[in-house]
Design a protein around this motif. Structure first.
Motif, mmCIF file in Angstrom:
data_model
loop_
_atom_site.group_PDB
_atom_site.id
_atom_site.type_symbol
_atom_site.label_atom_id
_atom_site.label_comp_id
_atom_site.label_asym_id
_atom_site.label_seq_id
_atom_site.Cartn_x
_atom_site.Cartn_y
_atom_site.Cartn_z
ATOM 1 N N UNK A 116 0.807 -1.221 0.000
ATOM 2 C CA UNK A 116 0.000 0.000 0.000
ATOM 3 C C UNK A 116 0.842 1.274 0.000
ATOM 4 N N UNK A 117 2.123 1.156 0.242
ATOM 5 C CA UNK A 117 3.026 2.319 0.236
ATOM 6 C C UNK A 117 4.398 1.857 -0.235
ATOM 7 N N UNK A 118 4.525 1.672 -1.525
ATOM 8 C CA UNK A 118 5.739 1.079 -2.085
ATOM 9 C C UNK A 118 6.894 2.076 -2.058
ATOM 10 N N UNK B 219 -5.303 -3.147 2.064
ATOM 11 C CA UNK B 219 -6.072 -2.220 1.222
ATOM 12 C C UNK B 219 -5.713 -2.494 -0.228
ATOM 13 N N UNK B 220 -6.477 -3.366 -0.877
ATOM 14 C CA UNK B 220 -6.130 -3.790 -2.233
ATOM 15 C C UNK B 220 -6.228 -2.640 -3.238
ATOM 16 N N UNK B 221 -7.176 -1.710 -3.028
ATOM 17 C CA UNK B 221 -7.299 -0.582 -3.952
ATOM 18 C C UNK B 221 -6.036 0.287 -3.919
ATOM 19 N N UNK B 222 -5.549 0.600 -2.717
ATOM 20 C CA UNK B 222 -4.329 1.398 -2.601
ATOM 21 C C UNK B 222 -3.129 0.661 -3.185
ATOM 22 N N UNK B 223 -3.062 -0.644 -2.951
ATOM 23 C CA UNK B 223 -1.948 -1.434 -3.464
ATOM 24 C C UNK B 223 -1.915 -1.417 -4.993
ATOM 25 N N UNK B 224 -3.069 -1.571 -5.615
ATOM 26 C CA UNK B 224 -3.115 -1.558 -7.082
ATOM 27 C C UNK B 224 -2.749 -0.182 -7.634
ATOM 28 N N UNK B 225 -3.168 0.880 -6.961
ATOM 29 C CA UNK B 225 -2.780 2.222 -7.416
ATOM 30 C C UNK B 225 -1.272 2.423 -7.293
ATOM 31 N N UNK B 226 -0.695 1.881 -6.225
ATOM 32 C CA UNK B 226 0.750 1.971 -6.055
ATOM 33 C C UNK B 226 1.490 1.194 -7.144
ATOM 34 N N UNK B 227 0.988 0.025 -7.501
ATOM 35 C CA UNK B 227 1.605 -0.733 -8.589
ATOM 36 C C UNK B 227 1.540 0.065 -9.887
#
Length: 214
Positions: free
Chosen positions: A85-87, A108-116
């Protein structure tokens, strides 16, 4: 920070699964390899003990568990401690990001995907391997989750869930393949990789970042 206790305390049990289920593990590797484009700089988020990154020639991995990272390092992976979530990587710095059996443990899968999306270059690929919530293995894991030290922490997703979340995060052209067509204990040899989803319990989705999000 996610709960890493099971991965710290039950490391031997985690590693033993791959030895006891070698045909399943090798089938999952085959499915991932079939969906991976050529790449020059890749990272596995949720690298665990490096069981997937090392044979797939991904030389960098991130995970919140120090014990898992120690084992990954022993397998030749350059490791970074952190969360999806915070790469801790700069924008547009990779052309491949992989997550394998990781999305069910995200806070938080939504935040993780945005970070990717943020760390991928335009045209870069996001490859996700996971157990489909609606599959036989997915249903079995959910039914037994309260008695499993790993999966009691998990939130399982369907293919439709993941495709929707990918599109919301700025990815396009998701392509699905599937395998593991029987109970894990009955998998005696490497299984075929078939297109689509709905029959196989292990699904790999590959999606492309077309442009930077606005």
């Amino acid at each position: 920070m996610p709960n890493t206790m099971p991965f710290e305390r039950y490391t031997s049990r985690y590693e033993k699964w791959f030895e006891d289920n070698a045909p399943v593990y090798n089938s999952e590797l085959k499915a991932l390899r079939a969906n991976m484009p050529s790449f020059s700089r890749g990272v596995e988020i949720g690298v665990g003990s490096g069981r997937f990154a090392a044979p797939l020639d991904i030389h960098l991995g991130l995970d919140p568990s120090p014990r898992m990272l120690d084992i990954s390092r022993e397998r030749g992976i350059e490791v970074v401690r952190g969360v999806a979530e915070k790469l801790p990587f700069t924008d547009s710095s990779f052309d491949l990001v992989m997550m394998t059996t990781t999305i069910c443990f995200l806070d938080d899968i939504e935040s993780a995907f945005r970070e990717v999306n943020r760390i991928l270059m335009p045209g870069g690929s996001f490859v996700i391997g996971f157990i489909d919530r609606n599959s036989p293995v997915g249903r079995s894991y959910q039914e037994k989750s309260s008695s499993n030290v790993f999966y009691e922490l998990a939130t399982f997703y369907s293919v439709e869930d993941v495709v929707y979340l990918l599109k919301e995060a700025g990815f396009d052209d998701p392509v699905c393949t599937q395998m593991i067509f029987s109970e894990l204990k009955n998998v005696g040899e490497m299984e075929p990789v078939l297109p689509g989803h709905g029959q196989g319990s292990f699904v790999v989705i590959s999606a492309v970042k077309l442009s930077d999000m606005q």
